[in-house]
Write a protein that holds these residues in place. Structure first.
Motif, PDB file in Angstrom:
ATOM      1  N   ALA A 140       2.345  -6.028   8.432  1.00 10.12           N
ATOM      2  CA  ALA A 140       3.831  -5.529   8.589  1.00 10.12           C
ATOM      3  C   ALA A 140       4.210  -5.657   7.167  1.00 10.12           C
ATOM      4  CB  ALA A 140       4.631  -6.063   9.542  1.00 10.12           C
ATOM      5  N   GLY A 141       4.732  -4.508   6.855  1.00 11.83           N
ATOM      6  CA  GLY A 141       5.650  -4.316   5.346  1.00 11.83           C
ATOM      7  C   GLY A 141       4.715  -3.698   4.283  1.00 11.83           C
ATOM      8  N   ILE A 142       3.275  -3.553   4.475  1.00  7.09           N
ATOM      9  CA  ILE A 142       2.425  -2.972   3.661  1.00  7.09           C
ATOM     10  C   ILE A 142       2.616  -1.645   3.682  1.00  7.09           C
ATOM     11  CG2 ILE A 142       0.246  -2.606   2.612  1.00  7.09           C
ATOM     12  CD1 ILE A 142      -0.472  -5.577   3.503  1.00  7.09           C
ATOM     13  N   PRO A 143       3.131  -0.691   2.507  1.00 11.26           N
ATOM     14  CA  PRO A 143       3.268   0.802   2.969  1.00 11.26           C
ATOM     15  C   PRO A 143       1.851   1.325   3.187  1.00 11.26           C
ATOM     16  CG  PRO A 143       4.233   0.038   0.761  1.00 11.26           C
ATOM     17  CD  PRO A 143       3.313  -1.230   1.470  1.00 11.26           C
ATOM     18  N   LEU A 144       1.813   2.329   4.025  1.00 11.95           N
ATOM     19  CA  LEU A 144       0.768   3.202   4.520  1.00 11.95           C
ATOM     20  C   LEU A 144      -0.098   3.689   3.378  1.00 11.95           C
ATOM     21  CD1 LEU A 144       1.651   4.974   7.688  1.00 11.95           C
ATOM     22  CD2 LEU A 144       0.242   2.852   7.440  1.00 11.95           C
ATOM     23  N   PHE A 145       0.328   4.230   2.423  1.00 13.58           N
ATOM     24  CA  PHE A 145      -0.212   4.643   1.113  1.00 13.58           C
ATOM     25  C   PHE A 145      -1.324   3.631   0.458  1.00 13.58           C
ATOM     26  CE2 PHE A 145       3.216   2.978  -1.181  1.00 13.58           C
ATOM     27  CZ  PHE A 145       2.924   2.674  -2.584  1.00 13.58           C
ATOM     28  N   ILE A 146      -1.143   2.580   0.584  1.00 11.36           N
ATOM     29  CA  ILE A 146      -1.859   1.432   0.363  1.00 11.36           C
ATOM     30  C   ILE A 146      -3.180   1.642   0.877  1.00 11.36           C
ATOM     31  CG2 ILE A 146      -2.320  -1.042  -0.156  1.00 11.36           C
ATOM     32  CD1 ILE A 146      -0.120  -0.057  -2.054  1.00 11.36           C
ATOM     33  N   GLY A 147      -3.431   1.865   1.874  1.00 12.08           N
ATOM     34  CA  GLY A 147      -4.620   2.124   2.678  1.00 12.08           C
ATOM     35  C   GLY A 147      -5.456   3.349   2.198  1.00 12.08           C
ATOM     36  N   ASP A 148      -4.683   4.271   1.980  1.00 17.41           N
ATOM     37  CA  ASP A 148      -5.283   5.535   1.137  1.00 17.41           C
ATOM     38  C   ASP A 148      -5.686   5.339  -0.279  1.00 17.41           C
ATOM     39  OD1 ASP A 148      -4.600   7.146   3.457  1.00 17.41           O
ATOM     40  OD2 ASP A 148      -2.715   7.590   2.719  1.00 17.41           O
ATOM     41  N   VAL A 149      -5.057   4.668  -1.044  1.00 17.83           N
ATOM     42  CA  VAL A 149      -5.374   3.826  -2.243  1.00 17.83           C
ATOM     43  C   VAL A 149      -6.647   3.147  -2.342  1.00 17.83           C
ATOM     44  CG1 VAL A 149      -4.872   2.587  -4.229  1.00 17.83           C
ATOM     45  CG2 VAL A 149      -3.083   4.112  -3.143  1.00 17.83           C
ATOM     46  N   LEU A 150      -6.885   2.302  -1.194  1.00 18.09           N
ATOM     47  CA  LEU A 150      -7.853   1.511  -1.233  1.00 18.09           C
ATOM     48  C   LEU A 150      -9.100   2.405  -0.753  1.00 18.09           C
ATOM     49  CD1 LEU A 150      -6.322  -1.730   0.348  1.00 18.09           C
ATOM     50  CD2 LEU A 150      -7.508  -1.385  -1.750  1.00 18.09           C
ATOM     51  N   TRP A 151      -8.803   3.502   0.096  1.00 15.31           N
ATOM     52  CA  TRP A 151     -10.126   4.119   0.694  1.00 15.31           C
ATOM     53  C   TRP A 151     -10.679   4.801  -0.483  1.00 15.31           C
ATOM     54  CZ3 TRP A 151     -10.751   9.341   1.164  1.00 15.31           C
ATOM     55  CH2 TRP A 151     -11.610  10.062   1.886  1.00 15.31           C
ATOM     56  N   ALA A 152      -9.940   5.534  -1.301  1.00 13.16           N
ATOM     57  CA  ALA A 152     -10.446   6.105  -2.565  1.00 13.16           C
ATOM     58  C   ALA A 152     -11.106   5.222  -3.255  1.00 13.16           C
ATOM     59  CB  ALA A 152      -9.356   6.941  -3.140  1.00 13.16           C
ATOM     60  N   THR A 153     -10.520   4.148  -3.717  1.00 17.06           N
ATOM     61  CA  THR A 153     -11.321   3.055  -4.348  1.00 17.06           C
ATOM     62  C   THR A 153     -12.774   2.887  -3.615  1.00 17.06           C
ATOM     63  OG1 THR A 153      -8.959   2.123  -4.985  1.00 17.06           O
ATOM     64  CG2 THR A 153     -11.164   0.807  -5.415  1.00 17.06           C
ATOM     65  N   MET A 154     -12.903   2.520  -2.417  1.00 14.44           N
ATOM     66  CA  MET A 154     -13.821   2.304  -1.593  1.00 14.44           C
ATOM     67  C   MET A 154     -14.935   3.432  -1.907  1.00 14.44           C
ATOM     68  SD  MET A 154     -15.641   2.731   1.810  1.00 14.44           S
ATOM     69  CE  MET A 154     -14.526   4.018   2.127  1.00 14.44           C
TER      70      MET A 154
END
Length: 123
Positions: A26-40
């Protein structure tokens, strides 16, 4: 080259774990997942095409990420049924958002930064 591949594989696994955690804390913005996905995705291209230039991996990663995002404009029942599975949703996403393009660009940029820090190569 073997050490480089192992490093990229490790980075892929670490990024996947961070991305999955980002969706469950909780508290981590959803866009962080998108950033990490692109990094991966960037690390994946470096892993697969280790002898190609970093510029190749940047372009390929961005094109791949953008193509997946634009594919979300296509809303046929068969692909939506795939998107509604856990894996399908993580890979294909569900809703097209222009902001995701920025997240993907930032994510690939982070991948390049990590790449340069670890391997001291120039783009």
């Amino acid at each position: 080259m073997r050490n480089s591949r192992l490093t990229y594989l490790s980075l892929i696994v670490i990024t996947i774990i961070l991305g999955l955690l980002s969706r469950h804390i909780a508290g981590i913005p959803l866009f962080i997942g998108d950033v990490l996905w692109a990094t991966m995705i960037y690390f994946g291209f470096r892993f697969l095409f280790i002898t190609r230039s970093i510029k190749f991996s940047i372009i390929a990663s961005l094109l791949f990420c953008y193509a997946i995002e634009f594919s979300q404009l296509y809303q046929a029942p068969w692909i939506n049924s795939i998107r509604h599975t856990v894996i399908g949703g993580l890979i294909l996403g569900e809703v097209f958002l222009w902001g995701d393009m920025l997240s993907y660009t930032v994510g690939v940029g982070i991948g390049v930064l990590v790449d340069r820090l670890l391997f001291s190569r120039h783009v």
